[in-house]
Scaffold this motif. Structure first.
Motif, mmCIF file in Angstrom:
data_model
loop_
_atom_site.group_PDB
_atom_site.id
_atom_site.type_symbol
_atom_site.label_atom_id
_atom_site.label_comp_id
_atom_site.label_asym_id
_atom_site.label_seq_id
_atom_site.Cartn_x
_atom_site.Cartn_y
_atom_site.Cartn_z
ATOM 1 N N ALA A 145 193.706 28.026 121.307
ATOM 2 C CA ALA A 145 193.159 26.947 120.467
ATOM 3 C C ALA A 145 191.855 27.471 119.818
ATOM 4 C CB ALA A 145 192.711 25.674 121.228
ATOM 5 N N PRO A 146 191.476 27.292 118.777
ATOM 6 C CA PRO A 146 190.262 27.913 118.144
ATOM 7 C C PRO A 146 189.007 27.679 118.722
ATOM 8 C CG PRO A 146 191.057 26.355 116.617
ATOM 9 C CD PRO A 146 192.202 26.794 117.705
ATOM 10 N N ALA A 147 187.905 28.287 119.050
ATOM 11 C CA ALA A 147 186.744 27.785 119.613
ATOM 12 C C ALA A 147 185.825 27.688 118.399
ATOM 13 C CB ALA A 147 186.358 29.181 120.550
ATOM 14 N N ARG A 148 185.986 27.794 117.409
ATOM 15 C CA ARG A 148 185.050 27.414 116.207
ATOM 16 C C ARG A 148 185.729 27.635 115.003
ATOM 17 N NH1 ARG A 148 180.859 32.391 116.067
ATOM 18 N NH2 ARG A 148 181.156 31.980 118.411
ATOM 19 N N ASP A 149 185.288 26.767 114.101
ATOM 20 C CA ASP A 149 186.133 26.673 112.660
ATOM 21 C C ASP A 149 185.202 27.459 111.577
ATOM 22 O OD1 ASP A 149 183.774 25.066 112.048
ATOM 23 O OD2 ASP A 149 184.797 23.272 111.891
ATOM 24 N N GLN A 150 184.248 28.111 111.934
ATOM 25 C CA GLN A 150 183.853 29.129 111.128
ATOM 26 C C GLN A 150 183.516 30.521 111.713
ATOM 27 O OE1 GLN A 150 180.176 27.028 109.624
ATOM 28 N NE2 GLN A 150 181.375 26.430 107.584
ATOM 29 N N VAL A 151 183.523 31.579 110.687
ATOM 30 C CA VAL A 151 183.310 33.039 111.491
ATOM 31 C C VAL A 151 182.046 33.319 110.655
ATOM 32 C CG1 VAL A 151 184.345 35.325 111.668
ATOM 33 C CG2 VAL A 151 185.738 33.333 112.161
ATOM 34 N N VAL A 152 181.132 34.149 111.162
ATOM 35 C CA VAL A 152 180.051 34.561 110.655
ATOM 36 C C VAL A 152 180.203 35.976 110.591
ATOM 37 C CG1 VAL A 152 177.637 34.871 110.814
ATOM 38 C CG2 VAL A 152 178.510 32.449 111.682
ATOM 39 N N TYR A 153 180.173 36.630 109.179
ATOM 40 C CA TYR A 153 180.391 37.960 109.155
ATOM 41 C C TYR A 153 178.955 38.692 108.787
ATOM 42 C CZ TYR A 153 182.492 42.320 107.921
ATOM 43 O OH TYR A 153 182.782 43.693 107.826
ATOM 44 N N THR A 154 178.610 39.858 109.486
ATOM 45 C CA THR A 154 177.348 40.555 109.267
ATOM 46 C C THR A 154 177.602 41.672 108.199
ATOM 47 O OG1 THR A 154 176.539 40.153 111.209
ATOM 48 C CG2 THR A 154 175.911 42.230 110.213
#
Length: 268
Positions: A145-154
């Motif tokens: 199951a996903p832990a978050r619904d957004q991914v932060v990219y650097t």
């Protein structure tokens, strides 16, 4: 389309597909300069005709693996184990893959500079999981199951000239990247960092990555000079094995230290 095949099954074939994708521009940091993205794709086919794919990118300066050693180890050590076994479909395959990884991760004798076969194992693991879940008509995402619904990219900027660094930083900021990582420890870092901060203002957080290029004393001195540009953190300021040096940099610079090359194995 996904199938709904269940039960144990042997693999019919395993293919190794090295891939080299040229960059539009070269990428340089303190320990390596790259003009291509070099990966190894593993394609497996079961007796049912279902295929699974896995991909991994070796980093010689991290684990010691490169494409040649990955291919050689897959052929000599990994594939023989895989072709000689039956694999379940769906989640039942997870325990089997974990047991194989433990064997593949064990020491392989002397004569190699490889610290861990992480990329090699990753390519085969992903191929097996892809194949097993395709056979069951499931997706691994249904089990994890996903832990978050957004991914932060650097956004990452290499050790390029200040003008190019500023131009790239401006693009990242305009694209609403909230964080930029700048490679340091090679050449004159100050003009490059100044150009990045000037181009972005306070729109982004900046961290620097030395890829282990400094000793602890040099790192502390360098970070003091960079402090004016509001550095959020420094990644791998000293060599991967120098844990005491990492601690010294954290304590004396008062800047957060991020471990990268120092985290290779479970023991790390």
């Amino acid at each position: 389309p996904p199938s709904s095949l269940t039960g144990a099954l042997r693999l019919k074939s395993v293919e190794i597909l090295p891939v080299s994708i040229p960059f539009a521009r070269s990428f340089e940091h303190a320990t390596m300069s790259r003009a291509t993205s070099d990966a190894v794709i593993v394609r497996i086919t079961g007796g049912d005709g279902v295929r699974g794919y896995g991909e991994a990118l070796p980093r010689p300066y991290v684990t010691g693996e490169d494409v040649a050693s990955m291919v050689a180890t897959l052929r000599s050590r990994v594939i023989p184990e895989v072709l000689g076994r039956e694999f379940e479909s769906g989640t039942a395959v997870l325990d089997q893959v974990q047991a194989l990884e433990a064997a593949w991760s064990s020491p392989q004798g002397t004569g190699t500079s490889v610290v861990a076969w992480n990329a090699t194992i990753c390519a085969m693991e992903l191929a097996l999981l892809d194949w097993a879940f395709r056979r069951s008509g499931q997706s691994l995402s249904e089990w994890l199951a996903p832990a978050r619904d957004q991914v932060v990219y650097t956004g990452v900027i290499d050790a390029t000239d200040p003008e190019t660094a500023g131009m790239l930083a401006s693009r990242y900021a305009d694209a609403r990247f909230g964080r930029i990582k700048l490679k340091v420890g090679i050449g004159d870092d100050l003009p490059r960092l100044e150009a990045v901060r000037r181009a972005t203002g306070d729109r982004v957080a900046i961290r620097v990555d030395a890829n282990g290029a400094w000793g602890a004393a040099t790192a502390v001195k360098a970070l003091e000079a960079l402090r004016a540009f509001d550095i959020e953190a420094v990644e791998q300021p000293v060599a991967s094995h120098d844990i005491e040096g990492m601690r010294r940099v954290r304590e004396e610079s008062r800047i957060a230290v991020v471990a990268d090359e120092s985290l290779i194995t479970i023991q790390d």
